[in-house]
Design a protein around this motif. Sequence first.
Motif, PDB file in Angstrom:
ATOM      1  N   PHE A  83      15.260 -17.926   3.758  1.00  0.00           N
ATOM      2  CA  PHE A  83      16.359 -17.904   4.739  1.00  0.00           C
ATOM      3  C   PHE A  83      16.509 -16.510   5.320  1.00  0.00           C
ATOM      4  CE2 PHE A  83      20.907 -17.001   5.478  1.00  0.00           C
ATOM      5  CZ  PHE A  83      21.152 -17.890   6.522  1.00  0.00           C
ATOM      6  N   SER A  84      16.511 -15.508   4.440  1.00  0.00           N
ATOM      7  CA  SER A  84      16.627 -14.129   4.920  1.00  0.00           C
ATOM      8  C   SER A  84      15.386 -13.718   5.714  1.00  0.00           C
ATOM      9  CB  SER A  84      16.848 -13.169   3.751  1.00  0.00           C
ATOM     10  OG  SER A  84      15.794 -13.259   2.811  1.00  0.00           O
ATOM     11  N   ALA A  85      14.208 -14.161   5.269  1.00  0.00           N
ATOM     12  CA  ALA A  85      12.971 -13.827   5.987  1.00  0.00           C
ATOM     13  C   ALA A  85      12.985 -14.418   7.399  1.00  0.00           C
ATOM     14  CB  ALA A  85      11.760 -14.325   5.212  1.00  0.00           C
ATOM     15  N   SER A  86      13.585 -15.598   7.553  1.00  0.00           N
ATOM     16  CA  SER A  86      13.616 -16.248   8.866  1.00  0.00           C
ATOM     17  C   SER A  86      14.479 -15.476   9.864  1.00  0.00           C
ATOM     18  CB  SER A  86      14.133 -17.691   8.737  1.00  0.00           C
ATOM     19  OG  SER A  86      15.526 -17.708   8.434  1.00  0.00           O
ATOM     20  N   PHE A 107      23.403  -4.724  10.601  1.00  0.00           N
ATOM     21  CA  PHE A 107      22.952  -6.114  10.508  1.00  0.00           C
ATOM     22  C   PHE A 107      21.502  -6.160  10.007  1.00  0.00           C
ATOM     23  CE2 PHE A 107      21.033  -9.980  12.248  1.00  0.00           C
ATOM     24  CZ  PHE A 107      21.935 -10.936  11.827  1.00  0.00           C
ATOM     25  N   TYR A 108      20.677  -5.310  10.568  1.00  0.00           N
ATOM     26  CA  TYR A 108      19.272  -5.216  10.157  1.00  0.00           C
ATOM     27  C   TYR A 108      19.177  -4.876   8.669  1.00  0.00           C
ATOM     28  CZ  TYR A 108      14.346  -3.698  10.473  1.00  0.00           C
ATOM     29  OH  TYR A 108      12.983  -3.554  10.310  1.00  0.00           O
ATOM     30  N   LEU A 113      18.640  -6.396   2.767  1.00  0.00           N
ATOM     31  CA  LEU A 113      19.325  -6.475   1.476  1.00  0.00           C
ATOM     32  C   LEU A 113      19.351  -7.915   0.973  1.00  0.00           C
ATOM     33  CD1 LEU A 113      20.865  -4.690  -0.582  1.00  0.00           C
ATOM     34  CD2 LEU A 113      22.970  -5.311   0.632  1.00  0.00           C
ATOM     35  N   LEU A 114      19.593  -8.854   1.871  1.00  0.00           N
ATOM     36  CA  LEU A 114      19.594 -10.269   1.500  1.00  0.00           C
ATOM     37  C   LEU A 114      18.207 -10.709   1.052  1.00  0.00           C
ATOM     38  CD1 LEU A 114      21.259 -12.880   1.354  1.00  0.00           C
ATOM     39  CD2 LEU A 114      20.590 -13.355   3.718  1.00  0.00           C
ATOM     40  N   SER A 170      16.257   4.239   5.433  1.00  0.00           N
ATOM     41  CA  SER A 170      16.439   3.894   4.013  1.00  0.00           C
ATOM     42  C   SER A 170      15.702   2.612   3.662  1.00  0.00           C
ATOM     43  CB  SER A 170      17.933   3.750   3.696  1.00  0.00           C
ATOM     44  OG  SER A 170      18.501   2.645   4.380  1.00  0.00           O
ATOM     45  N   THR A 171      15.645   1.691   4.607  1.00  0.00           N
ATOM     46  CA  THR A 171      14.917   0.444   4.394  1.00  0.00           C
ATOM     47  C   THR A 171      13.438   0.727   4.180  1.00  0.00           C
ATOM     48  OG1 THR A 171      16.475  -0.832   5.736  1.00  0.00           O
ATOM     49  CG2 THR A 171      14.291  -1.766   5.433  1.00  0.00           C
ATOM     50  N   PHE A 172      12.894   1.613   4.995  1.00  0.00           N
ATOM     51  CA  PHE A 172      11.478   1.973   4.854  1.00  0.00           C
ATOM     52  C   PHE A 172      11.217   2.655   3.510  1.00  0.00           C
ATOM     53  CE2 PHE A 172       7.959   5.001   5.419  1.00  0.00           C
ATOM     54  CZ  PHE A 172       6.951   4.111   5.781  1.00  0.00           C
ATOM     55  N   ILE A 173      12.101   3.557   3.108  1.00  0.00           N
ATOM     56  CA  ILE A 173      11.946   4.243   1.821  1.00  0.00           C
ATOM     57  C   ILE A 173      11.984   3.241   0.676  1.00  0.00           C
ATOM     58  CG2 ILE A 173      13.008   5.888   0.229  1.00  0.00           C
ATOM     59  CD1 ILE A 173      13.990   7.439   2.701  1.00  0.00           C
TER      60      ILE A 173
END
Length: 199
Positions: A83-86, A107-108, A113-114, A170-173
């Motif tokens: 669901f999160s991947a979609s 949101f991104y 995180l989800l 931070s997401t990339f890290i």
Amino acid sequence: MSKERLTAFTDAVLAIAMTILVLELKQPAHATWSAIWDLKQSFLAYFISFVGLMIMWNNQHHIFQLVHKIDGRVLWANGLMLFSASFFPYATKFVDEHFFSSTAELFYGFVFLLLSIGYFSVDLALIKADPDNKKLRYAINRPVKIVADFGTKLVGLFIGIWFPPAVILSTFIAMMIWFVPERRVEEEFDQFNQQHHES
């Protein structure tokens, strides 16, 4: 349901999400390198989203080498992950068009995180589905990485309220923590194959 059907379904959903990602990329205004460079934020968002999905897929396939049983909890946890991947194509386009917006970046970050919550929920459900599988439990028992993953993303979300690009950074890290698939899985799988060969 067999684990093969589950992984096949997961592969199909992720393949579709990854394909939509590239289809959502903007075309340059002109056929020049400068026009392509103007789309650097679009390519950055696409790159991080694609690699994020790829890392998750790679790690899950590694883990499933040690899986013997699945149940309904595993299916629902996997559904949460998918669901999160979609949402990745939608969230990626949103942050691409509003790169310096705290709303778009947050949101991104929440979508990522989800995805982590869904992925770790699958791991937990797999342990509950097969509590006697000590090799699986050992392979996915990595609390330091999990805390580092969530901690990095949460810090990024907090800073992103004032400095939006901190979220995507931070997401990339956090992704890099999982870039190399869990070596414990390879160790346990190689040991299992060796024991099977000897017997």
